[in-house]
Design an enzyme around this catalytic site. Structure first.
Site, PDB file in Angstrom:
ATOM      1  N   ARG A 229      18.412  17.696  -9.389  1.00  0.00           N
ATOM      2  CA  ARG A 229      17.259  18.569  -9.632  1.00  0.00           C
ATOM      3  C   ARG A 229      16.919  19.275  -8.323  1.00  0.00           C
ATOM      4  O   ARG A 229      16.711  18.644  -7.306  1.00  0.00           O
ATOM      5  CB  ARG A 229      16.060  17.769 -10.138  1.00  0.00           C
ATOM      6  CG  ARG A 229      16.308  17.115 -11.486  1.00  0.00           C
ATOM      7  CD  ARG A 229      15.045  16.453 -12.002  1.00  0.00           C
ATOM      8  NE  ARG A 229      15.273  15.755 -13.233  1.00  0.00           N
ATOM      9  CZ  ARG A 229      15.119  16.285 -14.450  1.00  0.00           C
ATOM     10  NH1 ARG A 229      14.743  17.540 -14.575  1.00  0.00           N
ATOM     11  NH2 ARG A 229      15.345  15.555 -15.530  1.00  0.00           N
TER      12      ARG A 229
ATOM     13  N   GLU B 143       0.868  -1.173   0.000  1.00  0.00           N
ATOM     14  CA  GLU B 143       0.000   0.000   0.000  1.00  0.00           C
ATOM     15  C   GLU B 143       0.903   1.220   0.000  1.00  0.00           C
ATOM     16  O   GLU B 143       1.797   1.329   0.839  1.00  0.00           O
ATOM     17  CB  GLU B 143      -0.861  -0.025   1.260  1.00  0.00           C
ATOM     18  CG  GLU B 143      -1.919   1.034   1.311  1.00  0.00           C
ATOM     19  CD  GLU B 143      -2.823   0.846   2.519  1.00  0.00           C
ATOM     20  OE1 GLU B 143      -2.487   1.426   3.575  1.00  0.00           O
ATOM     21  OE2 GLU B 143      -3.825   0.123   2.412  1.00  0.00           O
TER      22      GLU B 143
ATOM     23  N   TYR C  65       5.925  11.817  -7.476  1.00  0.00           N
ATOM     24  CA  TYR C  65       5.532  12.573  -6.298  1.00  0.00           C
ATOM     25  C   TYR C  65       4.149  13.179  -6.435  1.00  0.00           C
ATOM     26  O   TYR C  65       3.706  13.531  -7.517  1.00  0.00           O
ATOM     27  CB  TYR C  65       6.561  13.639  -5.938  1.00  0.00           C
ATOM     28  CG  TYR C  65       6.926  14.630  -7.023  1.00  0.00           C
ATOM     29  CD1 TYR C  65       6.493  15.947  -6.953  1.00  0.00           C
ATOM     30  CD2 TYR C  65       7.733  14.265  -8.097  1.00  0.00           C
ATOM     31  CE1 TYR C  65       6.849  16.870  -7.933  1.00  0.00           C
ATOM     32  CE2 TYR C  65       8.097  15.176  -9.067  1.00  0.00           C
ATOM     33  CZ  TYR C  65       7.639  16.478  -8.983  1.00  0.00           C
ATOM     34  OH  TYR C  65       7.992  17.393  -9.955  1.00  0.00           O
TER      35      TYR C  65
ATOM     36  N   LYS D   8      18.727  26.822 -15.101  1.00  0.00           N
ATOM     37  CA  LYS D   8      17.890  27.501 -14.098  1.00  0.00           C
ATOM     38  C   LYS D   8      18.357  27.148 -12.684  1.00  0.00           C
ATOM     39  O   LYS D   8      18.484  28.030 -11.827  1.00  0.00           O
ATOM     40  CB  LYS D   8      16.426  27.107 -14.307  1.00  0.00           C
ATOM     41  CG  LYS D   8      15.466  27.757 -13.322  1.00  0.00           C
ATOM     42  CD  LYS D   8      14.031  27.424 -13.646  1.00  0.00           C
ATOM     43  CE  LYS D   8      13.720  26.027 -13.182  1.00  0.00           C
ATOM     44  NZ  LYS D   8      12.312  25.664 -13.295  1.00  0.00           N
TER      45      LYS D   8
ATOM     46  N   LYS E  31       5.074  17.751  -0.719  1.00  0.00           N
ATOM     47  CA  LYS E  31       5.342  16.684  -1.688  1.00  0.00           C
ATOM     48  C   LYS E  31       5.548  15.361  -0.973  1.00  0.00           C
ATOM     49  O   LYS E  31       6.298  15.285  -0.004  1.00  0.00           O
ATOM     50  CB  LYS E  31       6.595  17.008  -2.508  1.00  0.00           C
ATOM     51  CG  LYS E  31       6.444  18.259  -3.359  1.00  0.00           C
ATOM     52  CD  LYS E  31       7.734  18.592  -4.080  1.00  0.00           C
ATOM     53  CE  LYS E  31       7.561  19.872  -4.903  1.00  0.00           C
ATOM     54  NZ  LYS E  31       8.816  20.279  -5.530  1.00  0.00           N
TER      55      LYS E  31
ATOM     56  N   HIS F 277      13.012  21.524  -2.010  1.00  0.00           N
ATOM     57  CA  HIS F 277      13.190  20.088  -2.237  1.00  0.00           C
ATOM     58  C   HIS F 277      14.073  19.850  -3.452  1.00  0.00           C
ATOM     59  O   HIS F 277      13.998  20.579  -4.446  1.00  0.00           O
ATOM     60  CB  HIS F 277      11.819  19.433  -2.464  1.00  0.00           C
ATOM     61  CG  HIS F 277      11.935  18.017  -2.911  1.00  0.00           C
ATOM     62  ND1 HIS F 277      11.813  17.651  -4.232  1.00  0.00           N
ATOM     63  CD2 HIS F 277      12.195  16.890  -2.218  1.00  0.00           C
ATOM     64  CE1 HIS F 277      11.985  16.345  -4.327  1.00  0.00           C
ATOM     65  NE2 HIS F 277      12.212  15.864  -3.118  1.00  0.00           N
TER      66      HIS F 277
ATOM     67  N   ASP G 144      -0.163  14.763  -9.374  1.00  0.00           N
ATOM     68  CA  ASP G 144       0.872  13.728  -9.340  1.00  0.00           C
ATOM     69  C   ASP G 144       1.838  13.972 -10.489  1.00  0.00           C
ATOM     70  O   ASP G 144       1.412  14.305 -11.602  1.00  0.00           O
ATOM     71  CB  ASP G 144       0.263  12.325  -9.508  1.00  0.00           C
ATOM     72  CG  ASP G 144      -0.368  11.780  -8.239  1.00  0.00           C
ATOM     73  OD1 ASP G 144      -0.553  12.550  -7.286  1.00  0.00           O
ATOM     74  OD2 ASP G 144      -0.679  10.581  -8.218  1.00  0.00           O
ATOM     75  N   ASN G 145       3.138  13.786 -10.221  1.00  0.00           N
ATOM     76  CA  ASN G 145       4.177  13.998 -11.229  1.00  0.00           C
ATOM     77  C   ASN G 145       5.093  12.787 -11.293  1.00  0.00           C
ATOM     78  O   ASN G 145       5.253  12.071 -10.305  1.00  0.00           O
ATOM     79  CB  ASN G 145       5.014  15.247 -10.899  1.00  0.00           C
ATOM     80  CG  ASN G 145       4.167  16.495 -10.874  1.00  0.00           C
ATOM     81  OD1 ASN G 145       3.283  16.694 -11.690  1.00  0.00           O
ATOM     82  ND2 ASN G 145       4.425  17.349  -9.911  1.00  0.00           N
TER      83      ASN G 145
END
Length: 181
Positions: free
Chosen positions: A58, A28, A130, A167, A70, A117, A47-48
């Site tokens: 990153r 689960e 995430y 960036k 997240k 993050h 959701d990504n």
């Protein structure tokens, strides 16, 4: 699911119970009632899923006006995942915690709103998934520089400098970054 508060108590490492046999496994990955009990009342709206190669870093990303909590996990490969407390009123402001997340340990990390993050890929490649508590807002993007001396994050760099986006290379130092009250 086991919920473990880390050195910054609002960041929670979650370890699911995995049931497996020669056919595969079952676990689960999310139960709202348990999440609320251990992490607080939050609703996920997006959701990504990303895929990154070895040595890619990153982050450290955050949104200021639309802060995102997240719930992160790795479904293929391994990353070193980091959360930085940017809540000025917090006793852990400017501190960070990290956890090694991978497809084998199946652990997840809850990074609450008010944190920056980021993650670094330690395997050949990694797929990172995430859930977010607010929508991505392109005009509300901020980034801390991954190598800010004041943060002194102990990234487990495998070889030299990580691969970052242009960036992210322009990220702010903690001293210059806009933060939460």
């Amino acid at each position: 699911m086991n919920y473990e508060r880390l050195a910054i108590p609002d960041v929670v490492l979650m370890t699911p119970r995995v049931f497996g046999d020669d056919r595969g496994f079952f676990m689960e990955t999310f139960r709202h009632s348990e999440f609320v009990k251990h992490c607080g009342e939050h609703t996920f709206v997006q959701d990504n899923h990303s895929k990154s190669g070895h040595g890619i870093l990153r982050g450290l990303h955050y949104q200021l006006r639309q802060p995102q909590g997240k719930l992160v996990r790795v479904t293929h490969g391994e990353v070193y995942d980091v959360a930085v407390d940017l809540r000025r009123s917090s006793p852990t402001f400017g501190q960070w915690v990290g956890a090694l997340l991978n497809a084998d340990n199946r652990q997840m990390l809850w990074v609450p709103p008010g944190f920056a993050h980021g993650f670094y890929v330690t395997s050949e490649e990694a797929e990172f998934q995430y859930k977010c508590t607010d929508y991505y807002a392109p005009g509300d993007e901020y980034s801390l520089h991954w190598n800010d001396a004041e943060l002194a994050i102990d990234w487990p760099l495998v070889s030299g400098e990580p691969i970052t986006s242009a960036k992210d290379e322009q990220g702010s130092s903690l001293a210059d970054a806009p933060v939460f009250d």
